[in-house]
Design an enzyme around this catalytic site. Structure first.
Site, mmCIF file in Angstrom:
data_model
loop_
_atom_site.group_PDB
_atom_site.id
_atom_site.type_symbol
_atom_site.label_atom_id
_atom_site.label_comp_id
_atom_site.label_asym_id
_atom_site.label_seq_id
_atom_site.Cartn_x
_atom_site.Cartn_y
_atom_site.Cartn_z
ATOM 1 N N PRO A 114 0.816 -1.218 0.000
ATOM 2 C CA PRO A 114 0.000 0.000 0.000
ATOM 3 C C PRO A 114 0.845 1.262 0.000
ATOM 4 O O PRO A 114 0.325 2.358 -0.225
ATOM 5 C CB PRO A 114 -0.826 -0.126 1.289
ATOM 6 C CG PRO A 114 -0.044 -1.037 2.163
ATOM 7 C CD PRO A 114 0.640 -2.000 1.235
ATOM 8 N N GLU A 128 2.622 -7.638 9.167
ATOM 9 C CA GLU A 128 2.771 -6.180 9.196
ATOM 10 C C GLU A 128 3.698 -5.658 8.102
ATOM 11 O O GLU A 128 3.940 -4.463 8.009
ATOM 12 C CB GLU A 128 3.300 -5.730 10.561
ATOM 13 C CG GLU A 128 2.303 -5.888 11.695
ATOM 14 C CD GLU A 128 1.042 -5.067 11.471
ATOM 15 O OE1 GLU A 128 1.161 -3.856 11.219
ATOM 16 O OE2 GLU A 128 -0.060 -5.644 11.541
ATOM 17 N N ARG A 170 -3.625 -9.676 -20.317
ATOM 18 C CA ARG A 170 -4.612 -9.437 -21.375
ATOM 19 C C ARG A 170 -4.153 -8.448 -22.430
ATOM 20 O O ARG A 170 -4.758 -8.365 -23.503
ATOM 21 C CB ARG A 170 -5.960 -9.027 -20.772
ATOM 22 C CG ARG A 170 -5.982 -7.711 -20.066
ATOM 23 C CD ARG A 170 -7.306 -7.497 -19.338
ATOM 24 N NE ARG A 170 -8.465 -7.760 -20.165
ATOM 25 C CZ ARG A 170 -8.949 -6.910 -21.057
ATOM 26 N NH1 ARG A 170 -8.353 -5.759 -21.226
ATOM 27 N NH2 ARG A 170 -10.009 -7.211 -21.775
ATOM 28 N N ASP A 177 -11.089 -0.416 -24.108
ATOM 29 C CA ASP A 177 -11.296 -0.632 -22.680
ATOM 30 C C ASP A 177 -11.338 0.691 -21.918
ATOM 31 O O ASP A 177 -10.786 1.703 -22.365
ATOM 32 C CB ASP A 177 -10.157 -1.472 -22.087
ATOM 33 C CG ASP A 177 -10.404 -2.958 -22.222
ATOM 34 O OD1 ASP A 177 -11.550 -3.342 -22.501
ATOM 35 O OD2 ASP A 177 -9.447 -3.728 -22.057
#
Length: 245
Positions: A88, A115, A153, A168
């Site tokens: 993150p 963690e 893809r 897309d």
């Protein structure tokens, strides 16, 4: 494209990747998927790979030796591996990143747990930290699958109709226009007449306008940094006039 994934849950990755477009890509050898479990590189009799953090604090931290050993094993016999830590705290993963990663030959995806990882792993082995969004997951496996799916893809020959990739969402920096199929009419509404007109120029313009509308509603920040061409500018002015009335 070769994917090597460092994960405590390799079966989760291999099972999930075995369906749909990614499964066919594996069968057709457009991509290769390998997994490496850090527990197999642990020197602990119980295959332990985590310990409490120095300095105190909650949770556990993944240890240096088993993680680095797994990463280095994944990098063997590779001329140009690129190691990505799913975190993150990393750079935001988006369609530009998809295109960037798809041009590489070998991605090593490191899935953290607990963690996080001992910083020495990141300093010595990781080329880039990458985040799939501003939220916390239990581990990096789902983000790794997200990256592998989206990168797979866009590899040439993976998707049957290349035009479907071209149009897309995010392919041109806008959200995709609404789509409809049979029946033309139903109790839930009717297909817009313009899509039944056969006028391809008119349909193209309608779709562009709908993309601009949806982007303005759902992701206005994409428009704030966009350089509009003349047709887009004309349509945005039209949209703004309509919304004022």
């Amino acid at each position: 494209m070769r994917f090597d994934v460092i994960s405590l849950f390799p079966d989760l990755l291999k099972e999930a990747f075995n369906y749909g477009i990614t499964g066919r890509a594996l069968q057709n050898k457009k991509v290769i998927l390998n997994t490496f479990n850090p527990r197999e590189f642990s020197q602990d009799q119980n295959s332990k790979v985590d310990d409490p953090p120095y300095g105190g604090g909650s949770g556990m931290v993944m240890q240096v030796e088993p993680m680095i050993s797994a990463i280095q094993e994944a990098k063997k016999k590779s001329t140009n591996p690129y190691v990505i830590l799913l975190s993150p705290q990393g750079k935001t993963f988006n369609q530009n990143k998809v295109e960037e990663f798809s041009k590489l030959d070998h991605l090593v995806l490191v899935c953290g747990r607990y963690e996080g990882l001992d910083q020495r792993i990141i300093d010595s082995e990781v080329d880039e930290e990458c985040s799939v969004g501003e939220y916390i997951l239990s581990g990096g496996e789902i983000p790794a699958l997200t990256i592998m799916d989206s990168v797979t893809r866009v590899i040439e020959g993976v998707v049957g109709d290349p035009a479907s990739i071209k149009y897309d969402t995010f392919s041109d920096g806008l959200l995709k226009y609404p789509q409809y199929t049979r029946p033309k009419t139903s109790q839930y509404g009717d297909v817009p007449e313009v899509l039944l007109s056969g006028d391809h120029k008119l349909i193209k313009r309608w779709r562009l306008k709908q993309s601009l509308l949806k982007t303005k509603k759902n992701r206005p920040e994409l428009l704030n940094r966009r350089k509009f061409n003349s047709e887009e500018q004309e349509l945005m002015e039209e949209i703004n006039r309509e919304q004022k009335t």
